[in-house]
Design an enzyme around this catalytic site. Structure first.
Site, PDB file in Angstrom:
ATOM      1  CD  GLN A  60      32.943  40.565  45.884  1.00  0.00           C
ATOM      2  OE1 GLN A  60      33.665  39.916  46.619  1.00  0.00           O
ATOM      3  NE2 GLN A  60      31.860  41.159  46.315  1.00  0.00           N
ATOM      4  CG  PHE A  61      32.162  42.735  38.551  1.00  0.00           C
ATOM      5  CD1 PHE A  61      31.306  43.821  38.403  1.00  0.00           C
ATOM      6  CD2 PHE A  61      31.604  41.456  38.611  1.00  0.00           C
ATOM      7  CE1 PHE A  61      29.931  43.639  38.308  1.00  0.00           C
ATOM      8  CE2 PHE A  61      30.247  41.264  38.516  1.00  0.00           C
ATOM      9  CZ  PHE A  61      29.403  42.349  38.373  1.00  0.00           C
ATOM     10  CB  THR A  62      30.486  43.922  43.167  1.00  0.00           C
ATOM     11  OG1 THR A  62      31.019  42.958  44.075  1.00  0.00           O
ATOM     12  CG2 THR A  62      29.568  43.247  42.164  1.00  0.00           C
TER      13      THR A  62
END
Length: 150
Positions: free
Chosen positions: A78-80
């Site tokens: 989850q890059f966010t």
């Protein structure tokens, strides 16, 4: 490297209407990678995740780790997690690593977690549009950043 841990009674991840990873009782681990991450961050996080005493013992006290309760782990990229909301209303993801660096780091974390676990690690699909379903148990949700080891 940042992770958001959620103690779950069940969790799964779908890609294109197919379940690619699922667990019952255990931990959902959302993972964000940045370019400053190292193998030392991976090892430290894997040990922290698997040794964290956030499961109840016989006296309903959070005194057991995921292995002690025969739990499972589902890891989802989850890059966010590296979103910056300092300016404006659109988050910036400039600190999140590009796939050429992030994928090997993500896979390395999965491998390190597996070394510490008695059950197979379940995963999502890196970079895919994933639908994550979970039942948060407690709820227990913990944020860990390998660059802030307090």
């Amino acid at each position: 490297m940042r992770v958001l841990l959620q103690r779950v009674s069940e969790a799964s991840v779908q890609v294109e209407q197919q379940i690619v990873g699922a667990i019952s009782h255990g931990l959902l681990v959302l993972v964000g990678v940045e370019d400053l991450d190292t193998k030392e961050d991976v090892v430290w996080l894997a040990n922290k995740i698997t040794q964290l005493r956030i499961f109840n013992d016989a006296n309903a006290v959070m005194n057991c780790n995921v292995n002690e309760v025969q739990g499972e782990i589902l890891v989802v990229s989850q890059f966010t997690l590296h979103a910056s909301t300092k300016k404006g209303n659109r988050p910036s993801y400039i600190r999140a690593s590009k796939p050429d660096f992030a994928i090997p780091m993500y896979e390395s974390l999965v491998q390190e977690l597996q070394k510490n676990m008695s059950k197979p690690i379940q995963t999502g699909v890196f970079g895919a549009d994933m639908k994550v379903t979970l039942v948060n148990d407690g709820p227990v949700t913990i944020w860990i950043d390998s660059k802030n080891k307090e």
